[in-house]
Design a protein around this motif. Sequence first.
Motif, PDB file in Angstrom:
ATOM      1  N   ASN A  84     -39.419  46.415 -44.172  1.00 46.92           N
ATOM      2  CA  ASN A  84     -38.593  46.814 -45.308  1.00 46.92           C
ATOM      3  C   ASN A  84     -38.612  48.326 -45.461  1.00 46.92           C
ATOM      4  O   ASN A  84     -39.481  49.012 -44.908  1.00 46.92           O
ATOM      5  CB  ASN A  84     -39.104  46.158 -46.586  1.00 46.92           C
ATOM      6  CG  ASN A  84     -39.055  44.644 -46.534  1.00 46.92           C
ATOM      7  OD1 ASN A  84     -38.181  44.059 -45.893  1.00 46.92           O
ATOM      8  ND2 ASN A  84     -39.999  44.003 -47.211  1.00 46.92           N
ATOM      9  N   SER A  85     -37.676  48.842 -46.229  1.00 50.35           N
ATOM     10  CA  SER A  85     -37.591  50.284 -46.500  1.00 50.35           C
ATOM     11  C   SER A  85     -37.675  51.084 -45.211  1.00 50.35           C
ATOM     12  O   SER A  85     -38.447  52.053 -45.114  1.00 50.35           O
ATOM     13  CB  SER A  85     -38.708  50.696 -47.467  1.00 50.35           C
ATOM     14  OG  SER A  85     -38.623  49.976 -48.675  1.00 50.35           O
ATOM     15  N   LEU A  86     -36.891  50.690 -44.256  1.00 50.83           N
ATOM     16  CA  LEU A  86     -36.963  51.323 -42.942  1.00 50.83           C
ATOM     17  C   LEU A  86     -36.525  52.777 -42.990  1.00 50.83           C
ATOM     18  O   LEU A  86     -35.635  53.156 -43.751  1.00 50.83           O
ATOM     19  CB  LEU A  86     -36.120  50.541 -41.939  1.00 50.83           C
ATOM     20  CG  LEU A  86     -36.789  49.249 -41.435  1.00 50.83           C
ATOM     21  CD1 LEU A  86     -35.776  48.302 -40.837  1.00 50.83           C
ATOM     22  CD2 LEU A  86     -37.882  49.583 -40.430  1.00 50.83           C
ATOM     23  N   LYS A  87     -37.185  53.581 -42.153  1.00 53.00           N
ATOM     24  CA  LYS A  87     -36.933  55.016 -42.059  1.00 53.00           C
ATOM     25  C   LYS A  87     -36.495  55.357 -40.640  1.00 53.00           C
ATOM     26  O   LYS A  87     -36.832  54.637 -39.699  1.00 53.00           O
ATOM     27  CB  LYS A  87     -38.207  55.789 -42.398  1.00 53.00           C
ATOM     28  CG  LYS A  87     -38.824  55.451 -43.737  1.00 53.00           C
ATOM     29  CD  LYS A  87     -40.150  56.184 -43.913  1.00 53.00           C
ATOM     30  CE  LYS A  87     -40.798  55.839 -45.241  1.00 53.00           C
ATOM     31  NZ  LYS A  87     -42.096  56.550 -45.422  1.00 53.00           N
ATOM     32  N   PRO A  88     -35.794  56.470 -40.465  1.00 50.19           N
ATOM     33  CA  PRO A  88     -35.405  56.865 -39.108  1.00 50.19           C
ATOM     34  C   PRO A  88     -36.602  56.977 -38.157  1.00 50.19           C
ATOM     35  O   PRO A  88     -36.471  56.670 -36.960  1.00 50.19           O
ATOM     36  CB  PRO A  88     -34.725  58.213 -39.322  1.00 50.19           C
ATOM     37  CG  PRO A  88     -34.162  58.121 -40.698  1.00 50.19           C
ATOM     38  CD  PRO A  88     -35.173  57.336 -41.484  1.00 50.19           C
ATOM     39  N   GLU A  89     -37.753  57.378 -38.683  1.00 51.03           N
ATOM     40  CA  GLU A  89     -38.933  57.506 -37.827  1.00 51.03           C
ATOM     41  C   GLU A  89     -39.518  56.171 -37.394  1.00 51.03           C
ATOM     42  O   GLU A  89     -40.453  56.141 -36.592  1.00 51.03           O
ATOM     43  CB  GLU A  89     -40.009  58.362 -38.518  1.00 51.03           C
ATOM     44  CG  GLU A  89     -40.360  57.926 -39.912  1.00 51.03           C
ATOM     45  CD  GLU A  89     -39.605  58.723 -40.973  1.00 51.03           C
ATOM     46  OE1 GLU A  89     -38.377  58.959 -40.805  1.00 51.03           O
ATOM     47  OE2 GLU A  89     -40.236  59.090 -41.986  1.00 51.03           O
ATOM     48  N   ASP A  90     -38.996  55.071 -37.915  1.00 52.80           N
ATOM     49  CA  ASP A  90     -39.398  53.747 -37.428  1.00 52.80           C
ATOM     50  C   ASP A  90     -38.643  53.349 -36.158  1.00 52.80           C
ATOM     51  O   ASP A  90     -38.944  52.306 -35.563  1.00 52.80           O
ATOM     52  CB  ASP A  90     -39.156  52.683 -38.503  1.00 52.80           C
ATOM     53  CG  ASP A  90     -40.015  52.874 -39.728  1.00 52.80           C
ATOM     54  OD1 ASP A  90     -39.486  52.735 -40.844  1.00 52.80           O
ATOM     55  OD2 ASP A  90     -41.219  53.180 -39.567  1.00 52.80           O
ATOM     56  N   THR A  91     -37.675  54.151 -35.760  1.00 54.46           N
ATOM     57  CA  THR A  91     -36.909  53.861 -34.552  1.00 54.46           C
ATOM     58  C   THR A  91     -37.824  53.846 -33.334  1.00 54.46           C
ATOM     59  O   THR A  91     -38.563  54.810 -33.077  1.00 54.46           O
ATOM     60  CB  THR A  91     -35.806  54.909 -34.353  1.00 54.46           C
ATOM     61  OG1 THR A  91     -34.862  54.795 -35.425  1.00 54.46           O
ATOM     62  CG2 THR A  91     -35.090  54.711 -33.026  1.00 54.46           C
ATOM     63  N   ALA A  92     -37.795  52.737 -32.605  1.00 53.21           N
ATOM     64  CA  ALA A  92     -38.682  52.564 -31.450  1.00 53.21           C
ATOM     65  C   ALA A  92     -38.386  51.226 -30.787  1.00 53.21           C
ATOM     66  O   ALA A  92     -37.656  50.395 -31.347  1.00 53.21           O
ATOM     67  CB  ALA A  92     -40.147  52.601 -31.879  1.00 53.21           C
ATOM     68  N   VAL A  93     -38.981  51.024 -29.631  1.00 48.66           N
ATOM     69  CA  VAL A  93     -39.038  49.683 -29.047  1.00 48.66           C
ATOM     70  C   VAL A  93     -40.310  49.026 -29.575  1.00 48.66           C
ATOM     71  O   VAL A  93     -41.390  49.612 -29.495  1.00 48.66           O
ATOM     72  CB  VAL A  93     -39.056  49.728 -27.514  1.00 48.66           C
ATOM     73  CG1 VAL A  93     -39.180  48.312 -26.948  1.00 48.66           C
ATOM     74  CG2 VAL A  93     -37.811  50.412 -26.984  1.00 48.66           C
ATOM     75  N   TYR A  94     -40.159  47.831 -30.121  1.00 45.15           N
ATOM     76  CA  TYR A  94     -41.275  47.108 -30.714  1.00 45.15           C
ATOM     77  C   TYR A  94     -41.722  46.008 -29.754  1.00 45.15           C
ATOM     78  O   TYR A  94     -40.901  45.227 -29.268  1.00 45.15           O
ATOM     79  CB  TYR A  94     -40.861  46.522 -32.058  1.00 45.15           C
ATOM     80  CG  TYR A  94     -40.824  47.551 -33.153  1.00 45.15           C
ATOM     81  CD1 TYR A  94     -39.834  48.533 -33.186  1.00 45.15           C
ATOM     82  CD2 TYR A  94     -41.798  47.589 -34.147  1.00 45.15           C
ATOM     83  CE1 TYR A  94     -39.800  49.506 -34.163  1.00 45.15           C
ATOM     84  CE2 TYR A  94     -41.782  48.555 -35.149  1.00 45.15           C
ATOM     85  CZ  TYR A  94     -40.776  49.508 -35.145  1.00 45.15           C
ATOM     86  OH  TYR A  94     -40.757  50.475 -36.128  1.00 45.15           O
TER      87      TYR A  94
END
Length: 116
Positions: A84-94
């Motif tokens: 939740n409350s995702l931020k641009p810095e959460d961009t990644a391969v999970y």
Amino acid sequence: QVQLVESGGGLVQPGGSLRLSCAASGFTFNSYAMSWYRQAPGKERELVAVITSVAGFANYADSVKGRFTISRDNAKNTVYLQMNSLKPEDTAVYYCHAVRWSSGYWGQGTQVTVSS
């Protein structure tokens, strides 16, 4: 044959939510601790969240505490990551990871992109 198959990634706007799933097969799922890692371009892979095998105790990276929730359903051999409350810095391969003592398995990863 061991398989960890992630799903649920995609493109989401900042402030949005995604739910990742990881379906496991080929090993005794409820004996393994399960984790989510992520790797952004040009960065090392980092641990995001981990959940123990039976009791389901969870721990999180400081960067996602209060926003992400890891859970597991041992009856379905599946681990989840609610983001939740995702931020641009959460961009990644999970990536999904299973570990028990010296034995470990990785999934193929799912892309999460947070952008307006």
